[in-house]
Write a protein that holds these residues in place. Structure first.
Motif, PDB file in Angstrom:
ATOM      1  N   TRP A  54      87.827 120.370  15.321  1.00 32.37           N
ATOM      2  CA  TRP A  54      87.183 120.299  16.536  1.00 32.37           C
ATOM      3  C   TRP A  54      86.703 120.836  17.395  1.00 32.37           C
ATOM      4  O   TRP A  54      86.613 120.975  18.726  1.00 32.37           O
ATOM      5  CB  TRP A  54      87.427 118.564  17.678  1.00 32.37           C
ATOM      6  N   VAL A  62      96.748 115.549   9.313  1.00 31.83           N
ATOM      7  CA  VAL A  62      95.255 114.937   9.958  1.00 31.83           C
ATOM      8  C   VAL A  62      95.127 116.012  10.702  1.00 31.83           C
ATOM      9  O   VAL A  62      94.643 115.469  12.444  1.00 31.83           O
ATOM     10  CB  VAL A  62      95.385 113.721   9.775  1.00 31.83           C
ATOM     11  N   PHE A  91      96.737 108.021  24.119  1.00 32.29           N
ATOM     12  CA  PHE A  91      96.362 106.919  23.407  1.00 32.29           C
ATOM     13  C   PHE A  91      97.827 106.222  22.385  1.00 32.29           C
ATOM     14  O   PHE A  91      98.087 105.072  22.371  1.00 32.29           O
ATOM     15  CB  PHE A  91      95.657 107.813  22.326  1.00 32.29           C
ATOM     16  N   TYR A 131      91.602 118.004  12.385  1.00 34.17           N
ATOM     17  CA  TYR A 131      91.549 116.731  13.385  1.00 34.17           C
ATOM     18  C   TYR A 131      91.490 117.900  14.662  1.00 34.17           C
ATOM     19  O   TYR A 131      89.785 118.890  15.496  1.00 34.17           O
ATOM     20  CB  TYR A 131      91.764 116.275  14.147  1.00 34.17           C
ATOM     21  N   LYS A 172      89.643 111.920  12.757  1.00 39.33           N
ATOM     22  CA  LYS A 172      90.081 111.310  14.574  1.00 39.33           C
ATOM     23  C   LYS A 172      90.226 109.949  14.337  1.00 39.33           C
ATOM     24  O   LYS A 172      90.707 109.118  14.183  1.00 39.33           O
ATOM     25  CB  LYS A 172      88.444 111.502  15.667  1.00 39.33           C
ATOM     26  N   ASN A 203      80.678 112.621  22.332  1.00 37.44           N
ATOM     27  CA  ASN A 203      82.231 111.863  23.565  1.00 37.44           C
ATOM     28  C   ASN A 203      83.153 110.762  22.943  1.00 37.44           C
ATOM     29  O   ASN A 203      83.221 110.000  24.313  1.00 37.44           O
ATOM     30  CB  ASN A 203      81.235 112.028  24.660  1.00 37.44           C
ATOM     31  N   THR A 246      88.469 104.159  18.101  1.00 37.19           N
ATOM     32  CA  THR A 246      88.690 104.700  16.695  1.00 37.19           C
ATOM     33  C   THR A 246      89.219 102.569  15.789  1.00 37.19           C
ATOM     34  O   THR A 246      89.474 102.761  14.614  1.00 37.19           O
ATOM     35  CB  THR A 246      90.004 104.964  16.631  1.00 37.19           C
ATOM     36  N   PHE A 247      89.352 101.443  17.035  1.00 41.33           N
ATOM     37  CA  PHE A 247      88.930 100.173  16.169  1.00 41.33           C
ATOM     38  C   PHE A 247      88.613  99.908  15.728  1.00 41.33           C
ATOM     39  O   PHE A 247      89.549  99.297  14.270  1.00 41.33           O
ATOM     40  CB  PHE A 247      90.079  99.504  17.736  1.00 41.33           C
ATOM     41  N   PHE A 280      93.255 110.023  11.628  1.00 35.39           N
ATOM     42  CA  PHE A 280      94.417 110.042  12.908  1.00 35.39           C
ATOM     43  C   PHE A 280      95.256 108.856  13.192  1.00 35.39           C
ATOM     44  O   PHE A 280      95.870 108.827  13.363  1.00 35.39           O
ATOM     45  CB  PHE A 280      94.037 111.623  13.834  1.00 35.39           C
ATOM     46  N   ALA A 281      93.992 108.338  14.532  1.00 42.44           N
ATOM     47  CA  ALA A 281      94.325 106.945  14.686  1.00 42.44           C
ATOM     48  C   ALA A 281      94.783 106.009  13.633  1.00 42.44           C
ATOM     49  O   ALA A 281      95.586 105.320  14.184  1.00 42.44           O
ATOM     50  CB  ALA A 281      92.923 106.561  15.601  1.00 42.44           C
ATOM     51  N   TYR A 315      89.045 107.639  22.029  1.00 40.98           N
ATOM     52  CA  TYR A 315      90.537 106.425  21.156  1.00 40.98           C
ATOM     53  C   TYR A 315      90.439 105.210  21.288  1.00 40.98           C
ATOM     54  O   TYR A 315      90.886 104.573  19.950  1.00 40.98           O
ATOM     55  CB  TYR A 315      91.864 106.866  21.146  1.00 40.98           C
ATOM     56  N   TRP A 316      89.682 105.178  22.307  1.00 35.13           N
ATOM     57  CA  TRP A 316      88.817 103.667  21.993  1.00 35.13           C
ATOM     58  C   TRP A 316      88.069 103.431  21.047  1.00 35.13           C
ATOM     59  O   TRP A 316      87.742 101.231  20.176  1.00 35.13           O
ATOM     60  CB  TRP A 316      88.513 103.062  23.424  1.00 35.13           C
ATOM     61  N   TYR A 360      84.081 112.117  12.695  1.00 36.51           N
ATOM     62  CA  TYR A 360      84.693 111.035  12.846  1.00 36.51           C
ATOM     63  C   TYR A 360      85.509 110.351  11.901  1.00 36.51           C
ATOM     64  O   TYR A 360      86.108 110.025  12.432  1.00 36.51           O
ATOM     65  CB  TYR A 360      83.961 109.579  13.634  1.00 36.51           C
ATOM     66  N   ILE A 380      90.184 101.400  11.824  1.00 40.09           N
ATOM     67  CA  ILE A 380      91.406 100.006  12.339  1.00 40.09           C
ATOM     68  C   ILE A 380      91.030  99.087  11.365  1.00 40.09           C
ATOM     69  O   ILE A 380      92.297  98.716  10.333  1.00 40.09           O
ATOM     70  CB  ILE A 380      91.823 100.573  13.602  1.00 40.09           C
ATOM     71  N   HIS A 418      82.948 117.855  23.267  1.00 38.66           N
ATOM     72  CA  HIS A 418      83.264 116.017  23.693  1.00 38.66           C
ATOM     73  C   HIS A 418      83.935 116.108  24.634  1.00 38.66           C
ATOM     74  O   HIS A 418      84.318 116.674  25.842  1.00 38.66           O
ATOM     75  CB  HIS A 418      84.175 116.552  22.031  1.00 38.66           C
ATOM     76  N   LEU A 444      91.722  94.601  21.492  1.00 39.53           N
ATOM     77  CA  LEU A 444      91.291  96.019  21.854  1.00 39.53           C
ATOM     78  C   LEU A 444      90.203  96.427  21.655  1.00 39.53           C
ATOM     79  O   LEU A 444      89.266  96.741  22.790  1.00 39.53           O
ATOM     80  CB  LEU A 444      92.260  97.391  21.203  1.00 39.53           C
TER      81      LEU A 444
END
Lengths: 426, 269
Positions: free
Chosen positions: B264, B256, B6, B260, A248, A39, A45-46, A251-252, A42-43, A245, A49, B269, A109
C-alpha cells in the motif's frame, strides 16, 4: 461495479477448461481482479474474519462429531472424554466453544459496521437481508450447539427457549411437543438438535455464497458511502481486491486470531458458565438460568415485557418483542428514509446510532442480571426498568428515529467521489 | 494510526467480552471467598507436583469415602502433567507407582464365561472406583444428601479453586438466631450456609508420605490443587501450546503487516 471479465487463460488446459467450466474465471473476477473501493477501513475486514471462523467451526465441529455421543446418558461424559482422552481434544473443543463466541463478536461488529455506514441501503437491500438470514441461522446453530454438552445450562436453557413457542396461541403446545419429539426435553430433543446442529452450518455456507454473490453485483460500500464511478474513473476510485485487500484482510484476520488464541489457550472457560460442568439434571433447577452472552440482549428484551397488551399476554408479548427485534432488521432498508448512507455525513443521527450501540450493550448487561436486582445498587432502579427503557429505545431507533431523521436532518456536504475523499479535496 | 485504533478496538471488545462473561459466570450466589495464591494461576502457572501428590493422598484417605471421581482413571495419575508422571514411563500404564495404586483396589468385573461377576485387582486402565453403587445408596448413607462427584467440582463452581478452599476451611458455629436442621453444618461460603457435609478435614487427620505437617489449611490447599488438576489435566500442555501458537502468530502478523505496508506504500487511501 463488476465490469467485463479481464481473465485470460494462459495455458492450453485453462483455455480448454474456461470454455467448459469457467471456474478459474469466476475466482479471478471475484477475488483477484474485483474492483474494491480504495478507502475501506478496518471495519470492512470482518467479512473475511467471519469466513475464516465459519471454516474453523465446521472443521473443528466435524472432528468433535467423530467423538461426541448424542445420548442423554453419555453426552456429558463424551464431551469430557474429548477434553481428556482424545488427542488434542482439549484444544479442538476449546476452539469450537470459544469459536462460537468469536464468530458472534465478529458478526456483531460486521452488523454495526453495516448500520453505521448504511450498508443496507439501495442497491444492497438483498445483500443485507441475506446477512440477517445468516445471523438467524447462526443463532439457531449456536443455541442447538450449546445444548449438546448436556450440562445444567444446556438442559435448562433448552427448556426455557423451547417453552417460548408454547406462547403461540392455540397451537403452541403442539409445536413444542413436535420440537421436543416428546413431552419434555430429552433424548429425542438432544438427538435431533445434534442432527440440525450438523446440518445448519452447511446451509449457512450456502447463504454466505449468496451473500457474496449479492455483494459482487453492486460491489462494496465504503466509509464515505459513495458508489465507485463507472468507466475510466473506476480505476481512480477502486483497487483490485488482490493484493490490496487480500493482504489487509490477512493482517486483520491474524490480529483477531491472536485475541482468539488468548481465550482458547489461557481462558478457555471464561465465556461459559460454571453450571455447565454439572451434568443435566431434570430434578435440580439452577438458581439463575442465563443464555450464552451473545443472546443476552434478546433475553433482556424477552423479559422486558411484563404486562399484558390487550389480548396478548405478557409471555407472548415478550416472545413477539424478542423475535420482532430481529425481524425489524429485515425491513430496515425501507425504514431508513435518508438517501445519505454514511453516518459521517449525518451529524444528528450518528449520535442516535452511538446511543443505539450503548443500548445494545446495556441490554446485554440487563440480560445477565436478575431483573429484580438494582442497577449499581441504586435502590428502586431495577434492571427490569433499565431493560424496558433500552428495549423501547431499540425499537424507537428503527421505527421512529431513522424514518424521521431522514426527513428532518440536514446532512453535511459530501465529497464528489471516493477519489476526492481520499485526496482530501471536496 | 489506523492499525492502533483497530487493535485498541479489538482489545476493548475482548475486555467487554470477558466482563460480560464473568458477570454471567459469577451469578452463582453465595459469598465471594477470599482469593488465594495458586501456583497454577496465570499464563505461566504450573501445578505444584508435590501438592497434587499430597492432595491425592488427602482425597484417597478422606474424601474418597463419600465422593466419587468418575472421570479419572488410575492411568491419569501417571500421564504427562499428572502427580506421578515419570519420564521413564511415557505410557502411564507401565508406571509402577500407578500400577501399585491401581492394584490396591478391588474392581468388580465380568461377567465371566460362567456368567458370574467377579472381583480382581485394579489395573491402570480402570476408572477410580466409586464409594457407592448408585445415587440412592449414597443418599441413604448420608442423611439424604448426595455427595457430588468431584471430577469437575472446581470448574463447576463460580469461584473455582478459591471456593473449594474456602468451603473446606469455612466451617463455623452458626451465628446467633440461625436455625440449623439436624445433620447440617454452618459454612461461610456454601450458598445458603447450611451444608450437609460435616467438617471433612482437621489437623493431623492423616500423615503425609512426604513428611509435610498435615494442618487443616495445608490439606485443604493440597486437595484443592489435586481436584483442580483432575478437572483440567491438560492445563500445562494447554498453556505451553498457547505460547508457541501466540509467538508463531505474532511473527506471522508482523511479516504480513510489513507486506501490507509495502503493497500500500504508494497508494492513496
Amino acid at each position: 461495479m463488476s465490469g467485463p471479465s479481464t481473465y485470460e487463460p494462459k495455458s492450453g488446459f485453462t483455455r480448454w477448461l474456461d470454455s467448459r467450466l469457467p471456474i478459474i474465471r469466476l475466482g479471478w473476477d471475484s477475488f483477484v481482479d474485483f474492483p474494491t473501493p480504495r478507502n475501506l477501513n478496518y471495519w470492512w475486514t470482518f467479512g473475511g474474519i467471519l469466513a475464516v471462523f465459519l471454516v474453523i467451526q465446521i472443521v473443528t465441529g466435524i472432528i468433535l462429531a467423530m467423538h461426541y455421543v448424542p445420548h442423554e446418558l453419555y453426552a456429558f461424559d463424551s464431551v469430557e472424554r474429548i477434553r481428556r482422552d482424545v488427542n488434542y481434544g482439549w484444544m479442538i473443543q476449546s476452539m469450537h466453544a470459544n469459536g462460537a463466541s468469536f464468530f458472534f463478536v465478529a458478526v456483531y461488529l460486521h452488523m454495526f459496521r453495516g448500520l453505521y455506514y448504511g450498508s443496507y441501503k439501495a442497491p444492497r437491500e438483498v445483500l443485507w437481508i441475506l446477512g440477517v438470514v445468516i445471523y438467524l441461522l447462526m443463532m439457531a446453530t449456536a443455541f442447538m450447539g450449546y445444548v449438546l454438552p448436556w450440562g445444567q445450562m444446556s438442559y435448562w436453557g433448552a427448556i426455557v427457549i423451547t417453552n417460548l413457542v408454547a406462547a403461540v396461541p392455540f397451537v403452541g403446545d403442539a409445536i413444542r411437543e413436535w420440537l421436543w419429539g416428546g413431552f419434555s426435553v430429552g433424548q429425542s430433543t438432544l438427538n435431533r438438535f445434534f442432527s440440525l446442529h450438523y446440518l445448519l452450518p452447511f446451509i449457512i455456507a450456502g447463504v454466505v455464497g449468496l451473500h457474496i454473490w449479492a455483494l459482487h453485483v453492486p460491489g462494496n460500500g465504503n466509509p464515505v458511502g459513495l458508489e465507485a464511478r463507472k468507466g475510466d474513473d473506476n480505476k481512480k476510485d477502486t483497487l483490485p481486491f488482490h493484493p490490496y485487500y487480500t493482504v489487509k484482510d490477512a493482517f486483520a484476520i491474524l490480529v483477531y486470531l491472536m485475541v482468539f488464541c488468548v481465550f482458547v489457550f489461557f481462558l478457555p472457560n471464561v465465556l461459559g458458565h460454571a453450571d455447565n460442568f454439572i451434568e443435566a439434571n431434570p430434578l435440580s433447577t439452577p438458581a439463575h438460568i442465563v443464555p450464552e452472552w451473545y443472546f443476552l440482549p434478546f433475553y433482556a428484551i424477552l423479559r422486558a415485557v411484563t404486562f399484558d397488551i390487550g389480548p396478548i399476554d405478557a409471555k407472548l408479548g415478550g416472545v413477539l418483542a424478542m423475535f420482532g427485534a430481529i425481524a425489524i432488521l429485515f425491513v430496515l432498508p425501507w425504514l431508513d428514509t435518508s438517501k445519505v448512507r454514511s453516518m459521517r455525513y449525518r451529524p444528528l443521527t450518528r449520535w442516535f446510532f452511538g446511543f443505539f450501540v450503548v443500548a445494545a450493550l446495556g441490554l446485554g448487561w440487563c440480560g445477565a442480571k436478575n431483573p429484580d436486582d438494582y442497577v449499581l445498587g441504586m435502590t428502586g432502579f431495577k434492571f427490569l426498568y433499565l431493560g424496558q427503557f433500552l428495549t423501547l429505545y431499540y425499537f424507537a431507533y428503527f421505527l421512529v428515529i431513522l424514518p424521521v431523521m431522514g426527513i428532518v436532518e440536514k446532512p453535511k456536504k459530501r465529497p464528489a467521489s471516493i477519489e476526492a475523499a481520499v485526496l482530501g479535496t471536496a | 494510526m489506523k492499525m492502533f485504533r483497530f487493535i485498541a478496538a479489538g482489545l476493548a471488545a475482548a475486555l467487554s467480552l470477558t466482563a460480560i462473561g464473568s458477570t454471567a459466570y459469577a451469578a452463582g450466589g453465595g459469598t465471594k471467598p477470599p482469593s488465594h495464591e495458586w501456583h497454577h494461576a496465570g499464563p505461566f502457572g504450573t501445578y505444584d507436583r508435590h501438592a497434587i501428590q499430597r492432595g491425592f493422598q488427602v482425597y484417597q484417605e478422606i474424601c474418597a469415602s463419600c465422593h466419587a471421581l468418575g472421570q479419572m482413571s488410575f492411568r491419569n495419575l501417571g500421564q504427562r502433567g499428572g502427580p506421578f508422571e515419570d519420564g521413564n514411563f511415557p505410557n502411564p500404564n507401565d508406571n509402577p507407582i500407578v500400577m501399585q495404586i491401581a492394584a490396591s483396589y478391588q474392581i468388580m468385573d465380568g461377567p465371566n464365561d460362567d456368567g458370574d461377576m467377579f472381583e480382581r485387582a485394579g489395573i491402570p486402565a480402570d476408572t477410580y472406583p466409586s464409594p457407592f453403587e448408585n445415587e440412592q445408596q449414597a443418599r441413604a448413607s448420608n442423611g439424604g444428601a448426595y455427595p457430588p462427584d468431584l471430577s469437575l467440582i472446581v470448574r463447576a463452581r463460580g469461584y473455582g479453586e478459591d471456593y473449594i478452599y474456602g468451603l473446606l476451611t469455612g466451617y463455623h458455629d452458626a451465628p446467633e438466631g440461625y436455625d440449623l436442621a439436624p445433620g447440617q453444618y454452618y459454612n461461610d461460603y456454601f450458598p445458603g450456609n447450611a451444608i450437609a457435609m460435616a467438617p471433612p478435614i482437621m489437623d493431623d487427620m492423616i500423615t503425609y508420605a512426604d513428611g509435610t505437617e498435615a494442618t487443616m489449611e495445608q490439606m485443604a490447599e493440597d486437595v484443592t490443587v489435586f481436584l483442580t488438576w483432575v478437572g483440567d489435566p491438560h492445563m500445562e500442555a494447554r498453556k505451553q501450546t498457547g505460547w508457541m501458537v501466540l509467538i508463531y502468530l505474532f511473527i506471522f502478523t508482523i511479516i504480513v503487516y510489513l507486506a501490507y505496508r509495502q503493497i500500500w506504500a504508494n497508494v492513496k487511501h
